[in-house]
Write a protein that holds these residues in place. Structure first.
Motif, PDB file in Angstrom:
ATOM      1  N   PHE A   8     123.756   1.008  69.066  1.00 55.38           N
ATOM      2  CA  PHE A   8     123.704   1.454  70.599  1.00 55.38           C
ATOM      3  C   PHE A   8     124.011   2.905  70.503  1.00 55.38           C
ATOM      4  CE2 PHE A   8     124.538   2.390  74.966  1.00 55.38           C
ATOM      5  CZ  PHE A   8     123.533   2.210  75.522  1.00 55.38           C
ATOM      6  N   TYR A   9     125.076   3.116  70.481  1.00 51.46           N
ATOM      7  CA  TYR A   9     125.747   4.688  70.418  1.00 51.46           C
ATOM      8  C   TYR A   9     124.929   5.532  69.398  1.00 51.46           C
ATOM      9  CZ  TYR A   9     129.214   3.299  73.787  1.00 51.46           C
ATOM     10  OH  TYR A   9     129.922   2.579  75.031  1.00 51.46           O
ATOM     11  N   MET A  10     124.628   5.114  68.363  1.00 50.85           N
ATOM     12  CA  MET A  10     124.158   5.872  67.342  1.00 50.85           C
ATOM     13  C   MET A  10     122.661   6.007  67.738  1.00 50.85           C
ATOM     14  SD  MET A  10     123.430   5.016  63.221  1.00 50.85           S
ATOM     15  CE  MET A  10     122.081   3.484  63.933  1.00 50.85           C
ATOM     16  N   PHE A  11     122.025   5.167  68.282  1.00 57.79           N
ATOM     17  CA  PHE A  11     120.515   5.567  68.720  1.00 57.79           C
ATOM     18  C   PHE A  11     120.633   6.393  70.020  1.00 57.79           C
ATOM     19  CE2 PHE A  11     119.138   1.986  65.945  1.00 57.79           C
ATOM     20  CZ  PHE A  11     118.314   2.682  65.298  1.00 57.79           C
ATOM     21  N   SER A  12     121.593   6.127  70.718  1.00 59.62           N
ATOM     22  CA  SER A  12     121.593   6.865  72.070  1.00 59.62           C
ATOM     23  C   SER A  12     121.999   8.503  71.606  1.00 59.62           C
ATOM     24  CB  SER A  12     122.707   6.206  73.082  1.00 59.62           C
ATOM     25  OG  SER A  12     122.518   5.276  73.147  1.00 59.62           O
ATOM     26  N   LEU A  13     122.834   8.701  70.568  1.00 58.08           N
ATOM     27  CA  LEU A  13     123.084  10.212  70.511  1.00 58.08           C
ATOM     28  C   LEU A  13     122.067  10.821  69.871  1.00 58.08           C
ATOM     29  CD1 LEU A  13     126.922   9.776  69.058  1.00 58.08           C
ATOM     30  CD2 LEU A  13     126.337  10.938  71.175  1.00 58.08           C
ATOM     31  N   VAL A  14     121.125   9.812  69.178  1.00 58.30           N
ATOM     32  CA  VAL A  14     119.932  10.697  68.271  1.00 58.30           C
ATOM     33  C   VAL A  14     118.879  10.855  69.436  1.00 58.30           C
ATOM     34  CG1 VAL A  14     118.178  10.119  66.626  1.00 58.30           C
ATOM     35  CG2 VAL A  14     120.359   9.698  66.096  1.00 58.30           C
ATOM     36  N   MET A  15     118.913   9.970  70.200  1.00 56.12           N
ATOM     37  CA  MET A  15     117.828   9.963  71.444  1.00 56.12           C
ATOM     38  C   MET A  15     118.151  11.330  72.087  1.00 56.12           C
ATOM     39  SD  MET A  15     116.611   7.452  74.381  1.00 56.12           S
ATOM     40  CE  MET A  15     118.099   7.620  75.133  1.00 56.12           C
ATOM     41  N   LEU A  16     119.412  11.570  72.568  1.00 53.88           N
ATOM     42  CA  LEU A  16     120.049  12.690  73.559  1.00 53.88           C
ATOM     43  C   LEU A  16     119.915  13.833  72.703  1.00 53.88           C
ATOM     44  CD1 LEU A  16     123.043  11.145  75.309  1.00 53.88           C
ATOM     45  CD2 LEU A  16     120.699  11.710  76.153  1.00 53.88           C
ATOM     46  N   ALA A  17     120.041  13.956  71.472  1.00 52.69           N
ATOM     47  CA  ALA A  17     119.820  15.113  70.597  1.00 52.69           C
ATOM     48  C   ALA A  17     118.474  15.575  70.501  1.00 52.69           C
ATOM     49  CB  ALA A  17     120.565  14.987  69.204  1.00 52.69           C
ATOM     50  N   ALA A  18     117.537  14.675  70.120  1.00 49.97           N
ATOM     51  CA  ALA A  18     116.237  14.929  70.074  1.00 49.97           C
ATOM     52  C   ALA A  18     115.471  15.412  71.497  1.00 49.97           C
ATOM     53  CB  ALA A  18     115.477  13.693  69.478  1.00 49.97           C
ATOM     54  N   ALA A  19     115.984  14.855  72.626  1.00 50.03           N
ATOM     55  CA  ALA A  19     115.636  15.198  73.744  1.00 50.03           C
ATOM     56  C   ALA A  19     115.872  16.731  74.124  1.00 50.03           C
ATOM     57  CB  ALA A  19     116.146  14.419  74.945  1.00 50.03           C
ATOM     58  N   VAL A  20     117.473  17.048  73.700  1.00 52.15           N
ATOM     59  CA  VAL A  20     117.800  18.541  73.746  1.00 52.15           C
ATOM     60  C   VAL A  20     116.904  19.320  73.068  1.00 52.15           C
ATOM     61  CG1 VAL A  20     119.618  20.077  73.572  1.00 52.15           C
ATOM     62  CG2 VAL A  20     119.938  17.751  74.634  1.00 52.15           C
ATOM     63  N   MET A  21     116.650  19.044  71.991  1.00 52.88           N
ATOM     64  CA  MET A  21     115.725  19.730  70.951  1.00 52.88           C
ATOM     65  C   MET A  21     114.393  19.958  71.327  1.00 52.88           C
ATOM     66  SD  MET A  21     117.778  20.787  68.839  1.00 52.88           S
ATOM     67  CE  MET A  21     116.652  21.674  67.543  1.00 52.88           C
ATOM     68  N   VAL A  22     113.848  18.994  72.066  1.00 51.70           N
ATOM     69  CA  VAL A  22     112.372  19.009  72.727  1.00 51.70           C
ATOM     70  C   VAL A  22     112.283  20.349  73.635  1.00 51.70           C
ATOM     71  CG1 VAL A  22     110.749  18.046  74.204  1.00 51.70           C
ATOM     72  CG2 VAL A  22     111.994  16.784  72.367  1.00 51.70           C
ATOM     73  N   ILE A  23     113.354  20.425  74.466  1.00 52.17           N
ATOM     74  CA  ILE A  23     113.281  21.767  75.585  1.00 52.17           C
ATOM     75  C   ILE A  23     113.907  22.960  74.925  1.00 52.17           C
ATOM     76  CG2 ILE A  23     113.164  20.082  77.576  1.00 52.17           C
ATOM     77  CD1 ILE A  23     116.273  20.509  77.848  1.00 52.17           C
ATOM     78  N   SER A  24     114.366  22.998  73.714  1.00 54.72           N
ATOM     79  CA  SER A  24     115.170  24.015  73.356  1.00 54.72           C
ATOM     80  C   SER A  24     114.396  24.719  72.179  1.00 54.72           C
ATOM     81  CB  SER A  24     116.557  23.861  72.848  1.00 54.72           C
ATOM     82  OG  SER A  24     116.510  22.847  71.792  1.00 54.72           O
ATOM     83  N   VAL A  25     113.756  23.974  71.476  1.00 53.23           N
ATOM     84  CA  VAL A  25     112.905  24.722  70.191  1.00 53.23           C
ATOM     85  C   VAL A  25     111.741  25.551  70.871  1.00 53.23           C
ATOM     86  CG1 VAL A  25     113.731  22.947  68.556  1.00 53.23           C
ATOM     87  CG2 VAL A  25     111.299  22.701  70.031  1.00 53.23           C
ATOM     88  N   ARG A  26     111.567  26.596  70.060  1.00 51.52           N
ATOM     89  CA  ARG A  26     110.423  27.468  70.669  1.00 51.52           C
ATOM     90  C   ARG A  26     108.951  27.175  69.964  1.00 51.52           C
ATOM     91  NH1 ARG A  26     113.776  33.308  70.122  1.00 51.52           N
ATOM     92  NH2 ARG A  26     115.490  32.702  71.464  1.00 51.52           N
ATOM     93  N   ASN A  27     108.866  26.411  69.043  1.00 50.20           N
ATOM     94  CA  ASN A  27     107.772  25.992  68.391  1.00 50.20           C
ATOM     95  C   ASN A  27     107.290  24.785  69.019  1.00 50.20           C
ATOM     96  OD1 ASN A  27     105.770  25.170  66.549  1.00 50.20           O
ATOM     97  ND2 ASN A  27     106.641  26.241  64.769  1.00 50.20           N
ATOM     98  N   PRO A  28     105.922  24.702  69.418  1.00 47.93           N
ATOM     99  CA  PRO A  28     105.676  23.598  70.346  1.00 47.93           C
ATOM    100  C   PRO A  28     105.308  22.366  69.128  1.00 47.93           C
ATOM    101  CG  PRO A  28     104.001  25.133  69.923  1.00 47.93           C
ATOM    102  CD  PRO A  28     105.065  25.926  69.602  1.00 47.93           C
ATOM    103  N   VAL A  29     105.010  22.719  67.943  1.00 50.00           N
ATOM    104  CA  VAL A  29     104.707  21.423  67.093  1.00 50.00           C
ATOM    105  C   VAL A  29     106.208  20.953  66.770  1.00 50.00           C
ATOM    106  CG1 VAL A  29     104.056  20.930  64.711  1.00 50.00           C
ATOM    107  CG2 VAL A  29     102.943  22.830  66.048  1.00 50.00           C
ATOM    108  N   TYR A  30     107.285  21.710  66.603  1.00 50.27           N
ATOM    109  CA  TYR A  30     108.757  21.112  66.264  1.00 50.27           C
ATOM    110  C   TYR A  30     108.900  20.324  67.489  1.00 50.27           C
ATOM    111  CZ  TYR A  30     109.008  23.914  62.330  1.00 50.27           C
ATOM    112  OH  TYR A  30     108.960  24.534  61.038  1.00 50.27           O
ATOM    113  N   ALA A  31     108.737  20.821  68.944  1.00 52.05           N
ATOM    114  CA  ALA A  31     109.112  19.967  70.109  1.00 52.05           C
ATOM    115  C   ALA A  31     108.373  18.841  70.259  1.00 52.05           C
ATOM    116  CB  ALA A  31     108.504  20.917  71.298  1.00 52.05           C
ATOM    117  N   ALA A  32     107.021  18.518  69.913  1.00 54.33           N
ATOM    118  CA  ALA A  32     106.331  17.646  69.676  1.00 54.33           C
ATOM    119  C   ALA A  32     106.932  16.357  68.669  1.00 54.33           C
ATOM    120  CB  ALA A  32     104.955  17.629  69.387  1.00 54.33           C
TER     121      ALA A  32
END
Length: 204
Positions: A8-32
Motif C-alpha cells: 500500500f505505501y509503495m503504490f501510494s508513494l509512486v502515485m504521489l510522485a507521479a501526480a507531482v510530476m504531472v503538474i511539474s513537468v513542462r512537456n505535455p506528453v510526459y505529463a500525460a
C-alpha cells in the motif's frame, strides 16, 4: 510490517510522485504519461481494497481510452513549449505561496478531525471466495442510486447530442447519401446499358 501495508505505501508513494510530476513537468506528453502511471497506482490501491471492478474500469476507460485520446490531441496540436518556460520563474513565488497555504489548510482539516489516529483507516475485512465486487456495485447502483444513475445518463446523452449539433455544419456543394432513396431504387436504375460502336483497331 505486513506485506499488505508495504504494498500500500509503495503504490501510494509512486502515485504521489507521479501526480507531482504531472503538474511539474513542462512537456505535455510526459505529463500525460505520468498521469497514466498515477491511474495505474490508484488502480492497484483499489485492488488492495478489493474493489476490482473500479480498478478495471479505471484502467480500461481512463488509461485505455481517455489518456490515449489526450496523447493523440497533444501530439496533433504540436504545442510549442518555449513560451511556457518564459514566465515560469516570474510566477514561481506566487505558486509556492499558494501551494504552501493549500497544504497548511489541508493539514489543519486532517488534524482537527483526528484523521491520523491508529484506528482511523483500518484494514478492510477480507471477503469470502465467492464474493463479487461487480455484483455488489451493481446492486447498489440500480437500487439505492438508480435515480442518480439515470440522471447522469440523461446528462451525458444531452452532452453528446449538443456536441454533435455544435459541430454539424451545412456546407455548400457537399455530397450526401439519402438512405431512403437507396433502399427504394429499382434494378433498372442501378445499371444502365450503353451501346457504342466498336473503335477501329490501331494500325489496321
Amino acid at each position: 510490517m505486513p506485506i499488505y501495508e508495504i504494498v500500500f505505501y509503495m503504490f501510494s508513494l509512486v502515485m504521489l510522485a507521479a501526480a507531482v510530476m504531472v503538474i511539474s513537468v513542462r512537456n505535455p506528453v510526459y505529463a500525460a504519461l505520468y498521469l497514466v502511471l498515477t491511474f495505474f497506482s490508484a488502480a492497484a490501491i483499489w485492488m488492495l481494497l478489493e474493489a476490482e471492478f473500479l480498478a478495471i474500469v479505471l484502467i480500461v476507460v481512463y488509461v485505455g481510452a481517455v489518456m490515449v485520446l489526450f496523447l493523440f490531441v497533444v501530439m496533433m496540436l504540436d504545442i510549442n513549449v518555449e513560451p511556457l518556460k518564459e514566465g515560469f520563474v516570474r510566477y514561481l513565488p506566487a505558486g509556492i505561496l499558494v501551494a504552501v497555504l493549500m497544504a497548511a489548510e489541508l493539514l489543519v482539516v486532517l488534524w482537527s478531525k483526528s484523521r491520523f489516529e491508529a484506528g482511523a483507516y483500518p484494514i478492510p475485512a477480507s471477503h469470502a471466495a465467492d464474493y463479487s465486487n461487480t455484483k455488489a456495485v451493481g446492486e447498489l447502483l440500480f437500487t439505492n442510486y438508480l435515480l442518480a444513475f439515470e440522471v447522469a445518463g440523461v446528462i451525458l446523452l444531452v452532452a453528446i447530442v449538443a456536441a454533435v449539433a455544435l459541430t454539424l455544419r451545412q456546407r455548400a456543394g457537399g455530397h450526401r447519401q439519402n438512405p431512403s432513396l437507396q433502399v427504394r431504387v429499382q434494378r433498372d436504375e442501378r445499371i444502365r446499358l450503353v451501346k457504342m460502336k466498336p473503335e477501329p483497331r490501331q494500325g489496321s
